[in-house]
Motif scaffolding. Structure first.
Motif, PDB file in Angstrom:
ATOM      1  N   GLU A 136       0.839  -1.192   0.000  1.00 10.68           N
ATOM      2  CA  GLU A 136       0.000   0.000   0.000  1.00 10.68           C
ATOM      3  C   GLU A 136       0.881   1.252   0.000  1.00 10.68           C
ATOM      4  O   GLU A 136       1.769   1.386   0.840  1.00 10.68           O
ATOM      5  CB  GLU A 136      -0.922   0.006   1.212  1.00 10.68           C
ATOM      6  CG  GLU A 136      -1.903  -1.166   1.208  1.00 10.68           C
ATOM      7  CD  GLU A 136      -2.793  -1.189   2.437  1.00 10.68           C
ATOM      8  OE1 GLU A 136      -3.801  -1.904   2.418  1.00 10.68           O
ATOM      9  OE2 GLU A 136      -2.478  -0.482   3.412  1.00 10.68           O
ATOM     10  N   ASP A 139       0.259   8.695  -1.609  1.00  8.21           N
ATOM     11  CA  ASP A 139       0.831   9.897  -2.217  1.00  8.21           C
ATOM     12  C   ASP A 139       0.723  11.036  -1.209  1.00  8.21           C
ATOM     13  O   ASP A 139      -0.358  11.313  -0.689  1.00  8.21           O
ATOM     14  CB  ASP A 139       0.071  10.269  -3.493  1.00  8.21           C
ATOM     15  CG  ASP A 139       0.415   9.349  -4.663  1.00  8.21           C
ATOM     16  OD1 ASP A 139       1.536   8.807  -4.662  1.00  8.21           O
ATOM     17  OD2 ASP A 139      -0.432   9.168  -5.555  1.00  8.21           O
ATOM     18  N   ASP A 432       1.790  -2.999  -6.151  1.00 15.59           N
ATOM     19  CA  ASP A 432       1.599  -1.708  -5.502  1.00 15.59           C
ATOM     20  C   ASP A 432       0.144  -1.269  -5.630  1.00 15.59           C
ATOM     21  O   ASP A 432      -0.483  -1.449  -6.684  1.00 15.59           O
ATOM     22  CB  ASP A 432       2.504  -0.651  -6.111  1.00 15.59           C
ATOM     23  CG  ASP A 432       3.954  -0.796  -5.660  1.00 15.59           C
ATOM     24  OD1 ASP A 432       4.181  -1.518  -4.671  1.00 15.59           O
ATOM     25  OD2 ASP A 432       4.842  -0.207  -6.293  1.00 15.59           O
ATOM     26  N   LYS A 434      -2.349   2.133  -4.631  1.00 17.08           N
ATOM     27  CA  LYS A 434      -2.488   3.481  -4.092  1.00 17.08           C
ATOM     28  C   LYS A 434      -3.626   3.494  -3.076  1.00 17.08           C
ATOM     29  O   LYS A 434      -4.731   3.022  -3.364  1.00 17.08           O
ATOM     30  CB  LYS A 434      -2.803   4.474  -5.210  1.00 17.08           C
ATOM     31  CG  LYS A 434      -1.693   4.610  -6.243  1.00 17.08           C
ATOM     32  CD  LYS A 434      -0.572   5.486  -5.744  1.00 17.08           C
ATOM     33  CE  LYS A 434       0.443   5.745  -6.862  1.00 17.08           C
ATOM     34  NZ  LYS A 434       1.476   6.680  -6.450  1.00 17.08           N
TER      35      LYS A 434
END
Length: 493
Positions: A136, A139, A432, A434
């Motif tokens: 996880e 940004d 991965d 977001k």
């Protein structure tokens, strides 16, 4: 020398070692012959001391040295010859009878001792290509950085004395004396204490009653300590505080500019932003890594099932149990308060100890096969980090690691484990994803590496801990503990 296996039951081994008296005597004679030209004995010229006299004077001490050397060196050599690895330091037992010991030292009886140990079970490594984890990633938004800088800026905020009444956000400087049943209690007194109203640094109800006070006011406020307050003599008690207000000051504006950065010792606001962003990324990155590591360990736990060495499990359990009881004592709680019993908690934490030992052995085998190592530089950095945690105690810590057998392993083990995890991340399937800050910090007990024991431990939620880490340190230093909220609240474990 005879090596006789007397027990091979599961992982347990017992080895009887017999060194014949004649072999011991021969080694003693060789040692004395080497020393013959060096010893100085009254009545004899150098090198002319008869062997019989040397034996009489030094025989027993030399034999004692030989016994100690054998005990120190032979166990590892025997295990190496047998192709075994001991889970812990082998236990050595030998005669405690003085008469028998005297015969051994006089080369009149064979030297016998027993090695008891548990072997590390053979581990056949399985392919890790089937391990899949979700990493996880958050940004970092500019607003997050600016909010953090503003919070940091509060530590450099200036306050100006005001004549009016104290309002939310104002800083009150005061003397206070706390009392229970009219008697002042330890830690409940302070002078020139500064408190920003609305900071929630003191126990509930304390700050609210200071709203509206002015410099020179004297006031008695009444509060009730929380039931879970760390000081048991105060928990749940009603207390009064005699307050003398010495100053009320209004906060100045916080301007996010280069001047603020310079007050904090940073050359510019842009540089401060870079530093804060890096800190936030590091904090979120630590949470991300822990979640990924937990997924890896959970899957390895499912892949490997084997008997674990009892002594290793007991040692790990003792460490866990000691920490749990310390946590309970500090929080003033019991196992019943945590919806469990001591017996049930013991069973759960023993299961956890077994899991940790098993996974430790698996990671060790993976690392060994992959050629993972820990450098001297990495060990030095870890030692330096230890020294930084205990300023003023550097000498004691260095002495501890120098003189305590196995102490350096406590530095090496976590470094090695993290490097093995890094190796695995290059071998497994990593996806991965977001996520938001809230999703990353969500407390999912079902995924916890210590899930069998969650109820028993008086620990805070993971989300609260991660939030604390992401928000940075408190700007103002904390005052004495008495009127504050419980000490553990908001602190990292």
């Amino acid at each position: 020398m005879q090596v006789i296996e007397t027990l091979a039951e599961g992982l347990k081994r017992e080895i009887k070692v017999v060194v014949p008296a004649k072999d011991m005597e021969q080694r003693m004679n060789e040692r004395l012959a080497e020393a013959k030209d060096k010893v100085r004995i009254n009545g004899f010229r150098p090198g002319k001391v008869p062997m019989s006299h040397l034996k009489k004077v030094y025989g027993k001490s030399v034999m004692a040295e030989l016994v100690n050397e054998i005990i120190r060196e032979k166990p590892s050599a025997i295990l190496s010859e047998r192709g075994e690895k001991s889970a812990t330091q082998p236990e050595v037992t030998m005669t405690e009878d003085e008469a028998e010991a005297d015969k051994i030292l006089n080369a009149e009886a064979d030297f016998e001792f027993t090695l008891s140990y548990e072997v590390i079970p053979p581990i056949e490594l399985k392919p890790v290509s089937g391990i899949k984890v979700v990493r996880e990633v958050v940004d970092i938004e500019e607003g997050e950085v600016e909010d953090q800088i503003r919070k940091i800026g509060e530590s450099a905020r200036s306050y100006e004395t005001k004549k009016g009444k104290a309002a939310e956000g104002d800083r009150v400087t005061m003397d206070y004396v706390g009392k229970v049943d009219g008697v002042a209690f330890d830690g409940g007194t302070d002078t020139d204490a500064e408190l920003v109203l609305g900071s929630n640094r003191f126990i509930p109800g304390f700050e609210d009653q200071l709203v509206g006070v002015k410099a020179g006011d004297e006031k008695v406020i009444t509060v009730t300590f929380p039931e879970d307050y760390p000081a048991k003599n105060l928990a749940g008690k009603e207390a009064t505080f005699d307050i003398t207000v010495k100053e009320v000051a209004a906060p100045g504006e916080i301007t996010l500019d280069d001047e603020l950065a310079k007050k904090l010792g940073i050359e510019s606001l842009d540089r401060l932003r870079e530093i804060v962003r890096g800190q936030i990324e590091s904090q979120f990155g630590s949470v991300t890594r822990q979640k990924v590591k937990r997924q890896i360990l959970d899957q390895l736990d499912e892949m490997y099932k084997f008997e674990t060495p009892t002594r290793l499990v007991e040692a790990e359990f003792d460490n866990i149990w000691r920490q749990i009881n310390t946590d309970l004592a500090q929080s003033g709680k019991t196992f019943e308060d945590e919806d469990t019993t001591e017996e049930k908690a013991r069973d759960e934490y023993r299961t956890l100890a077994e899991r940790r030992v098993r996974l430790g052995l698996v990671l060790s085998e993976i690392g060994e096969k992959a050629g993972v190592g820990v450098t001297e530089e990495e060990m030095q950095r870890a030692l330096y980090a230890q020294l930084q945690q205990f300023p003023g105690q550097e000498k004691q810590i260095l002495d501890f690691f120098r003189k305590t057998p196995g102490a350096s392993a406590s530095l090496r083990a976590p470094i090695f484990e993290e490097k093995v995890v890094d190796h695995l991340l290059g071998e497994i399937d990593v996806t991965d994803k977001k996520v938001t800050k809230e999703e990353l910090l969500a407390d999912d007990e079902a995924e916890g590496a210590e899930k069998p024991a969650k109820k028993a431990a008086p620990k805070k939620k993971a989300a609260a801990k991660a939030d604390d880490a992401a928000e940075g340190e408190e700007a103002a230093p904390k005052k004495k503990a008495a009127p504050k909220k419980k000490a553990a609240e908001g602190d990292a474990e």
